[in-house]
Scaffold this motif. Structure first.
Motif, PDB file in Angstrom:
ATOM      1  N   SER A 255       0.822  -1.222   0.000  1.00 62.51           N
ATOM      2  CA  SER A 255       0.000   0.000   0.000  1.00 62.51           C
ATOM      3  C   SER A 255       0.850   1.263   0.000  1.00 62.51           C
ATOM      4  O   SER A 255       0.368   2.344  -0.359  1.00 62.51           O
ATOM      5  CB  SER A 255      -0.942   0.010   1.212  1.00 62.51           C
ATOM      6  N   GLN A 256       2.135   1.152   0.406  1.00 62.81           N
ATOM      7  CA  GLN A 256       3.027   2.307   0.471  1.00 62.81           C
ATOM      8  C   GLN A 256       3.890   2.458  -0.780  1.00 62.81           C
ATOM      9  O   GLN A 256       4.671   3.393  -0.877  1.00 62.81           O
ATOM     10  CB  GLN A 256       3.933   2.187   1.696  1.00 62.81           C
ATOM     11  N   TRP A 257       3.767   1.540  -1.742  1.00 60.72           N
ATOM     12  CA  TRP A 257       4.543   1.646  -2.974  1.00 60.72           C
ATOM     13  C   TRP A 257       4.012   2.791  -3.836  1.00 60.72           C
ATOM     14  O   TRP A 257       2.863   3.233  -3.696  1.00 60.72           O
ATOM     15  CB  TRP A 257       4.455   0.349  -3.767  1.00 60.72           C
ATOM     16  N   ARG A 258       4.868   3.265  -4.740  1.00 61.63           N
ATOM     17  CA  ARG A 258       4.480   4.289  -5.703  1.00 61.63           C
ATOM     18  C   ARG A 258       4.908   3.844  -7.100  1.00 61.63           C
ATOM     19  O   ARG A 258       5.897   3.125  -7.268  1.00 61.63           O
ATOM     20  CB  ARG A 258       5.117   5.644  -5.356  1.00 61.63           C
ATOM     21  N   PHE A 259       4.167   4.304  -8.112  1.00 60.49           N
ATOM     22  CA  PHE A 259       4.364   3.836  -9.473  1.00 60.49           C
ATOM     23  C   PHE A 259       4.302   4.995 -10.470  1.00 60.49           C
ATOM     24  O   PHE A 259       3.697   6.037 -10.202  1.00 60.49           O
ATOM     25  CB  PHE A 259       3.269   2.823  -9.851  1.00 60.49           C
ATOM     26  N   ARG A 260       4.937   4.754 -11.616  1.00 59.23           N
ATOM     27  CA  ARG A 260       4.649   5.565 -12.790  1.00 59.23           C
ATOM     28  C   ARG A 260       3.438   4.913 -13.438  1.00 59.23           C
ATOM     29  O   ARG A 260       3.468   3.718 -13.750  1.00 59.23           O
ATOM     30  CB  ARG A 260       5.838   5.574 -13.751  1.00 59.23           C
ATOM     31  N   PRO A 261       2.325   5.641 -13.630  1.00 58.28           N
ATOM     32  CA  PRO A 261       1.076   4.987 -14.033  1.00 58.28           C
ATOM     33  C   PRO A 261       1.144   4.325 -15.407  1.00 58.28           C
ATOM     34  O   PRO A 261       1.995   4.663 -16.235  1.00 58.28           O
ATOM     35  CB  PRO A 261       0.056   6.126 -14.022  1.00 58.28           C
ATOM     36  N   ALA A 262       0.229   3.377 -15.618  1.00 60.98           N
ATOM     37  CA  ALA A 262       0.082   2.750 -16.927  1.00 60.98           C
ATOM     38  C   ALA A 262      -0.403   3.793 -17.933  1.00 60.98           C
ATOM     39  O   ALA A 262      -0.976   4.831 -17.554  1.00 60.98           O
ATOM     40  CB  ALA A 262      -0.920   1.604 -16.833  1.00 60.98           C
ATOM     41  N   THR A 263      -0.180   3.518 -19.199  1.00 61.81           N
ATOM     42  CA  THR A 263      -0.630   4.438 -20.244  1.00 61.81           C
ATOM     43  C   THR A 263      -1.352   3.680 -21.354  1.00 61.81           C
ATOM     44  O   THR A 263      -1.029   2.524 -21.656  1.00 61.81           O
ATOM     45  CB  THR A 263       0.545   5.216 -20.858  1.00 61.81           C
ATOM     46  N   LYS A 264      -2.320   4.347 -21.938  1.00 60.16           N
ATOM     47  CA  LYS A 264      -3.056   3.842 -23.104  1.00 60.16           C
ATOM     48  C   LYS A 264      -3.220   5.011 -24.061  1.00 60.16           C
ATOM     49  O   LYS A 264      -3.734   6.064 -23.685  1.00 60.16           O
ATOM     50  CB  LYS A 264      -4.421   3.296 -22.685  1.00 60.16           C
ATOM     51  N   ASP A 265      -2.732   4.830 -25.272  1.00 55.30           N
ATOM     52  CA  ASP A 265      -2.731   5.920 -26.260  1.00 55.30           C
ATOM     53  C   ASP A 265      -1.998   7.147 -25.723  1.00 55.30           C
ATOM     54  O   ASP A 265      -2.397   8.296 -25.980  1.00 55.30           O
ATOM     55  CB  ASP A 265      -4.162   6.300 -26.661  1.00 55.30           C
ATOM     56  N   GLY A 266      -0.951   6.890 -24.914  1.00 59.87           N
ATOM     57  CA  GLY A 266      -0.125   7.973 -24.383  1.00 59.87           C
ATOM     58  C   GLY A 266      -0.701   8.684 -23.182  1.00 59.87           C
ATOM     59  O   GLY A 266      -0.088   9.615 -22.668  1.00 59.87           O
ATOM     60  N   LYS A 267      -1.870   8.242 -22.686  1.00 55.02           N
ATOM     61  CA  LYS A 267      -2.511   8.902 -21.555  1.00 55.02           C
ATOM     62  C   LYS A 267      -2.528   7.976 -20.335  1.00 55.02           C
ATOM     63  O   LYS A 267      -2.690   6.756 -20.480  1.00 55.02           O
ATOM     64  CB  LYS A 267      -3.944   9.312 -21.913  1.00 55.02           C
ATOM     65  N   PRO A 268      -2.372   8.530 -19.115  1.00 54.83           N
ATOM     66  CA  PRO A 268      -2.400   7.684 -17.911  1.00 54.83           C
ATOM     67  C   PRO A 268      -3.764   7.022 -17.728  1.00 54.83           C
ATOM     68  O   PRO A 268      -4.809   7.658 -17.920  1.00 54.83           O
ATOM     69  CB  PRO A 268      -2.119   8.672 -16.771  1.00 54.83           C
ATOM     70  N   VAL A 269      -3.755   5.751 -17.363  1.00 53.28           N
ATOM     71  CA  VAL A 269      -4.989   5.014 -17.080  1.00 53.28           C
ATOM     72  C   VAL A 269      -4.771   4.159 -15.835  1.00 53.28           C
ATOM     73  O   VAL A 269      -3.637   3.895 -15.436  1.00 53.28           O
ATOM     74  CB  VAL A 269      -5.401   4.105 -18.259  1.00 53.28           C
ATOM     75  N   ALA A 270      -5.871   3.728 -15.230  1.00 50.55           N
ATOM     76  CA  ALA A 270      -5.792   2.785 -14.117  1.00 50.55           C
ATOM     77  C   ALA A 270      -5.542   1.390 -14.675  1.00 50.55           C
ATOM     78  O   ALA A 270      -6.065   1.025 -15.732  1.00 50.55           O
ATOM     79  CB  ALA A 270      -7.079   2.812 -13.304  1.00 50.55           C
ATOM     80  N   CYS A 271      -4.732   0.616 -13.970  1.00 47.68           N
ATOM     81  CA  CYS A 271      -4.331  -0.693 -14.463  1.00 47.68           C
ATOM     82  C   CYS A 271      -4.153  -1.644 -13.281  1.00 47.68           C
ATOM     83  O   CYS A 271      -3.741  -1.226 -12.197  1.00 47.68           O
ATOM     84  CB  CYS A 271      -3.028  -0.568 -15.254  1.00 47.68           C
ATOM     85  N   VAL A 272      -4.453  -2.915 -13.471  1.00 49.46           N
ATOM     86  CA  VAL A 272      -4.270  -3.916 -12.424  1.00 49.46           C
ATOM     87  C   VAL A 272      -3.034  -4.751 -12.736  1.00 49.46           C
ATOM     88  O   VAL A 272      -2.803  -5.131 -13.890  1.00 49.46           O
ATOM     89  CB  VAL A 272      -5.515  -4.812 -12.282  1.00 49.46           C
ATOM     90  N   ILE A 273      -2.230  -5.009 -11.714  1.00 52.72           N
ATOM     91  CA  ILE A 273      -1.044  -5.840 -11.860  1.00 52.72           C
ATOM     92  C   ILE A 273      -0.991  -6.839 -10.706  1.00 52.72           C
ATOM     93  O   ILE A 273      -1.676  -6.660  -9.696  1.00 52.72           O
ATOM     94  CB  ILE A 273       0.260  -5.008 -11.889  1.00 52.72           C
TER      95      ILE A 273
END
Length: 283
Positions: A255-273
């Motif tokens: 819960s304390q990790w940080r990420f560079r967000p996923a992208t779709k068509d060059g735009k940030p989107v929510a993603c599950v990993i």
């Protein structure tokens, strides 16, 4: 002592005495507030990340803090409360709301982090009653049926039917167009050739629990983590645990990790990993 000094002292003594009496009068109210607030989980109106926060009498943050997500940053488990004539000080720990599949059913699991929090809340007027305490707290935090809030917020489209204990590879039913579910109306995608996955920028480590160390428990926990458009873990879904509270340890760390967000068509989107934690006993 000059005549001026004696006059000034004579003027100050009544104010000091009144302040002392007023502070003493707060003790019964403070004791009632301790009983009423202890052990409650409150939700912040804004989900600030810092662990020490100060709010003015309008409920506005004094200073700066990043704003995270409500399931991982907004819930405060109250451990203590202290009153000053114009201040309410809450001490507690963050509570992270997670999803957990058990016996084929999906449920909610609150977990407490080890990091302590302190919130200082300025009162609009001098505190004289328990109602004044409630009004001051309500400007920043409120009680919430977070089970209902989560059900209104998260709309899953898939069902997990299996998980490889070594790799964490999932067998999933349902879902369409590469979408795992929705956060309100925002789609949460699976990584794919058109959705670039999130990249980790900051990790928090975790430790063995005492029970796991005694038993020398070894193995992996796996969870699905929704990373939002800002790179914050939005919520965590435990899919394989080891027992002995190692699932709690791994989710608290994630819960304390940080990420560079996923992208779709060059735009940030929510993603599950999928994130796995490996525990190897050293004892």
């Amino acid at each position: 002592m000059s005549a001026y000094s004696r006059l000034l002292l004579a003027l100050l003594i009544p104010f000091v005495a009144v302040a002392h009496v007023f502070a003493s009068d707060l003790k019964p109210i403070e004791n009632k507030a301790k009983v009423e607030f202890y052990g409650k989980t409150l939700l912040m109106n804004h989900y600030y990340v810092n662990n020490k926060l100060h709010f003015n009498s309008a409920g506005t943050l004094v200073g700066e803090s990043e704003e995270g997500t409500w399931p991982t940053n907004g819930l405060i488990h109250v451990d203590d409360i202290e009153l000053k004539p114009n201040l309410v000080r809450l001490r507690g720990t963050r509570e992270v709301l997670t999803l957990r599949t058990q016996d084929g059913k999906l449920g909610l699991q609150p977990i407490l982090l080890t990091k302590h929090m302190e919130l200082e809340l300025e009162a609009a007027n001098p505190i004289a009653t328990l109602d004044d305490v409630h009004q001051t707290v309500a400007r920043v935090l409120h009680e919430e049926n977070y089970g209902r809030k989560m059900n209104e917020y998260w709309h899953g489209l898939t069902k997990i039917t299996g998980v490889d204990p070594k790799t964490g590879r999932l067998t999933i039913e349902g879902g369409s167009d590469g979408i795992y579910g929705y956060l309100d109306e925002r789609p949460v995608y699976f990584p794919s050739r058109i959705v670039q996955p999130p990249k980790t920028t900051h990790k928090e480590e975790t430790d063995y629990t005492k029970a796991a160390a005694v038993k020398r428990t070894q193995g992996r926990t796996f969870m699905l983590v929704v990373i939002n458009e800002k790179g914050y873990p939005e919520f965590l879904h435990l899919i394989k645990d080891l027992g002995d509270d190692l699932d709690v340890q791994s989710m608290a760390g994630t819960s304390q990790w940080r990420f560079r967000p996923a992208t779709k068509d060059g735009k940030p989107v929510a993603c599950v990993i999928t994130i796995g934690w490996e525990f190897t006993s050293l004892y």
